[in-house]
Enzyme design. Structure first.
Site, PDB file in Angstrom:
ATOM      1  N   GLU A 230      -9.275  27.568  26.266  1.00 35.99           N
ATOM      2  CA  GLU A 230      -8.382  28.005  25.184  1.00 35.99           C
ATOM      3  C   GLU A 230      -7.698  29.311  25.589  1.00 35.99           C
ATOM      4  O   GLU A 230      -8.343  30.247  26.060  1.00 35.99           O
ATOM      5  CB  GLU A 230      -9.164  28.214  23.881  1.00 35.99           C
ATOM      6  CG  GLU A 230      -8.381  28.839  22.754  1.00 35.99           C
ATOM      7  CD  GLU A 230      -7.105  28.090  22.403  1.00 35.99           C
ATOM      8  OE1 GLU A 230      -6.053  28.750  22.242  1.00 35.99           O
ATOM      9  OE2 GLU A 230      -7.151  26.846  22.298  1.00 35.99           O
ATOM     10  N   LYS A 231      -6.392  29.369  25.391  1.00 39.96           N
ATOM     11  CA  LYS A 231      -5.650  30.560  25.818  1.00 39.96           C
ATOM     12  C   LYS A 231      -5.464  31.602  24.728  1.00 39.96           C
ATOM     13  O   LYS A 231      -5.187  32.759  25.010  1.00 39.96           O
ATOM     14  CB  LYS A 231      -4.281  30.155  26.382  1.00 39.96           C
ATOM     15  CG  LYS A 231      -3.309  29.604  25.345  1.00 39.96           C
ATOM     16  CD  LYS A 231      -1.945  29.325  25.983  1.00 39.96           C
ATOM     17  CE  LYS A 231      -0.951  28.799  24.951  1.00 39.96           C
ATOM     18  NZ  LYS A 231       0.384  28.545  25.543  1.00 39.96           N
TER      19      LYS A 231
ATOM     20  N   VAL B 126      -3.817  26.507  15.714  1.00 37.64           N
ATOM     21  CA  VAL B 126      -2.841  26.933  14.712  1.00 37.64           C
ATOM     22  C   VAL B 126      -3.416  26.789  13.309  1.00 37.64           C
ATOM     23  O   VAL B 126      -3.258  27.659  12.457  1.00 37.64           O
ATOM     24  CB  VAL B 126      -1.545  26.099  14.849  1.00 37.64           C
ATOM     25  CG1 VAL B 126      -0.652  26.281  13.632  1.00 37.64           C
ATOM     26  CG2 VAL B 126      -0.787  26.510  16.106  1.00 37.64           C
TER      27      VAL B 126
ATOM     28  N   GLU C 194       5.356  24.796   0.505  1.00 34.79           N
ATOM     29  CA  GLU C 194       4.079  25.495   0.320  1.00 34.79           C
ATOM     30  C   GLU C 194       4.280  27.002   0.366  1.00 34.79           C
ATOM     31  O   GLU C 194       3.797  27.739  -0.504  1.00 34.79           O
ATOM     32  CB  GLU C 194       3.074  25.073   1.406  1.00 34.79           C
ATOM     33  CG  GLU C 194       2.479  23.705   1.191  1.00 34.79           C
ATOM     34  CD  GLU C 194       1.412  23.354   2.222  1.00 34.79           C
ATOM     35  OE1 GLU C 194       0.767  22.296   2.069  1.00 34.79           O
ATOM     36  OE2 GLU C 194       1.207  24.144   3.177  1.00 34.79           O
TER      37      GLU C 194
ATOM     38  N   VAL D 145      11.511  23.919   9.783  1.00 38.59           N
ATOM     39  CA  VAL D 145      12.171  22.618   9.949  1.00 38.59           C
ATOM     40  C   VAL D 145      11.318  21.636  10.741  1.00 38.59           C
ATOM     41  O   VAL D 145      11.828  20.656  11.290  1.00 38.59           O
ATOM     42  CB  VAL D 145      13.555  22.789  10.615  1.00 38.59           C
ATOM     43  CG1 VAL D 145      14.514  23.511   9.687  1.00 38.59           C
ATOM     44  CG2 VAL D 145      13.435  23.527  11.947  1.00 38.59           C
TER      45      VAL D 145
ATOM     46  N   HIS E  20     -17.340  11.647 -17.013  1.00 40.25           N
ATOM     47  CA  HIS E  20     -16.432  12.175 -18.029  1.00 40.25           C
ATOM     48  C   HIS E  20     -16.969  13.510 -18.544  1.00 40.25           C
ATOM     49  O   HIS E  20     -18.170  13.648 -18.754  1.00 40.25           O
ATOM     50  CB  HIS E  20     -16.329  11.195 -19.201  1.00 40.25           C
ATOM     51  CG  HIS E  20     -15.533  11.718 -20.358  1.00 40.25           C
ATOM     52  ND1 HIS E  20     -14.160  11.757 -20.348  1.00 40.25           N
ATOM     53  CD2 HIS E  20     -15.930  12.238 -21.559  1.00 40.25           C
ATOM     54  CE1 HIS E  20     -13.727  12.255 -21.500  1.00 40.25           C
ATOM     55  NE2 HIS E  20     -14.790  12.562 -22.241  1.00 40.25           N
TER      56      HIS E  20
END
EC number: 1.8.1.4
Length: 466
Positions: free
Chosen positions: A35-36, A42, A187, A269, A443
């Site tokens: 992992e860099k 993300v 969001e 986008v 319920h």
């Protein structure tokens, strides 16, 4: 240069990669996770988790005013944004730190750096300090995820931000323009609108949330108007200029150019797969015209010992889908019979109200040749929703008219993301309307809405007219 040998390398520690590494180690496979930048990818660092943290804060902030209907009032409502950001960052730090511990405690090794393929069995890893390690492997899982799409006309920097920048603002702006009316943009838009920001949404398509069920679009359009968003559909952002207080954006809308002054411009986008600069060509790994790596049901690429999962492997580009694929790839490498056999994958949009979908949409089901029966039940008719003063939205069940097999479910409303789990399980198990309509639901709960929608599809609804 350092050298090492390992059975399987997992390139990328996002929700697909770290899950694959953990499962491989559990299965006794000698595994190295490379992992860099971000443990958790993300999603945990600049996506799913921080955005949901800020969404929770903004909803809580707004709810203070809404609670007056219960007879609960509070004076001098304020938000300490610096403290909010500190809390959000703390949540992220806890989760990402926990991932590295889980990986190593399960027995996988970790190497930090950027990986580049040198061939079908060799990976070069360049660490931040310049140290290089040549890793020889038998199998490789590519799990490099995706990145925000940037528009050359609006280069990210300063007051032009992407979704990552929007999560790290040091202030709550008075005004923001969002290019993109998809789920990421909306969001973020709801976060800042609830905190008092004037939000303008610029969407090239004719509706917000393009591609979603027409009833979802209708409900969301109504809510955006109610919450006083300015929405410009069928519009194109053309250019910008800097002003004393921010930016002025030129937007083509209804045949005319309109200039909008704003403090921040947020470009949302879509996302593109991180398939560049990995050295895929050195291993002859095929990449399609959209930048995705083609895989089979066992997550294999065209090179038998190289696998790809998550956003890199195509739609749906969702964290939970990546995790699922990571486990499939791990099982295959360990010699188990496994493949991506999921019937469907749920999707959730954490707007207000939330939107959750699974299975076929109404249009997709009709296009596939199904004659449909549809049951739609409003939360306004549900006791728990009324008792919580949160009655926006509905549950919509799409089923084959003849067989009554459930084909798809759409939920708009409070906790839609949690409710969609039952619908996903139902479709995965081949459920029919009676499987939901005849199951006793507790319920008062929101889950009753699924039972009632199934009854409505059969013309047997109790709490709404059929």
């Amino acid at each position: 240069m350092n050298e090492m040998k390992v059975n399987t390398v997992v390139l990328g520690a996002g929700p697909g990669g770290y899950v694959a590494a953990i499962r491989l180690a559990q299965l006794g496979v000698d595994t190295l996770l490379v992992e860099k930048e971000y443990y958790g990818g993300v999603c945990l660092n600049v996506g799913c988790i921080p955005s949901k943290a800020l969404i929770h804060v903004s909803k809580s902030y707004e709810s203070i005013d809404k609670m007056s209907v219960f007879g609960v009032t509070a004076e001098n409502r304020q938000i300490d944004w610096a403290k909010t950001q500190e809390w959000k960052n703390g949540v992220v730090k806890q989760l990402t730190g926990g991932i590295k511990i889980l990986v190593t405690k399960n027995g996988a090794k970790v190497l930090e750096g950027a990986g580049t393929l040198l061939g079908t069995n060799t990976l070069n890893v360049l660490a931040a300090d310049g140290t290089e390690t040549k890793v020889h492997f038998e199998n490789l899982i590519l799990a490099t995820g995706s990145s925000p799409i940037h528009i050359p006309t609006f280069p990210v920097g300063g007051r032009i931000i992407d979704s990552t920048g929007a999560l790290d603002l040091t202030e709550v702006p008075k005004h923001m323009v969002l290019i993109g009316g998809g789920y990421i943009g909306l969001e973020l838009g709801f976060v800042y609108r609830k905190l008092g920001t004037e939000v303008v949404v610029v969407e090239m398509m004719d509706t917000v949330l393009p591609g979603f069920d027409k009833d979802v679009v209708k409900a969301m359009t109504r809510k955006l108007k109610k919450d006083k968003f300015k929405v410009m559909t069928g519009a194109k952002a053309k250019s910008y200029r800097e002003t004393e207080n921010g930016l002025a954006i030129t937007v083509e809308h209804k045949g005319k150019d309109v200039e909008i002054e704003t403090e921040y411009l947020c470009v949302t986008v879509g996302r593109r797969p991180n398939s560049r600069n990995l050295g895929l060509e050195n291993a002859s790994v095929s990449v399609n015209d959209h930048g995705f790596v083609d895989v089979d049901k066992q997550m294999r690429t065209n090179v038998p010992n190289i696998y790809a999962i998550g956003d890199l492997a195509g739609q749906p580009m969702l964290a939970h889908h990546a995790s699922y694929q990571g486990e499939v790839a791990a099982e295959v490498i360990a010699g188990h019979h496994a493949e991506d056999s999921a019937k469907t994958c749920p999707a959730v949009v954490f707007t207000d109200p939330e939107v959750a979908t699974v299975g076929m949409s109404e249009d997709e089901a009709r296009a596939a040749g199904h004659e449909l029966t549809i049951g739609q039940f409003p939360f306004a008719a549900l006791g728990k929703a009324k008792a919580s003063a949160d009655t926006e939205g509905f549950v919509k069940i799409i089923a084959d008219k003849k067989s009554e097999e459930i084909l798809g479910v759409v939920i708009v409303g409070h906790n839609a993301g949690d409710l969609i789990g039952e619908a996903t399980l139902g479709i995965e198990m081949g459920a029919f309307l009676d499987d939901l309509s005849l199951t006793i639901h507790p319920h008062p709960t929101l889950t009753e809405s699924l039972m009632e929608a199934a009854k409505k599809a059969k013309g047997q609804a109790i709490h709404v007219l059929n």
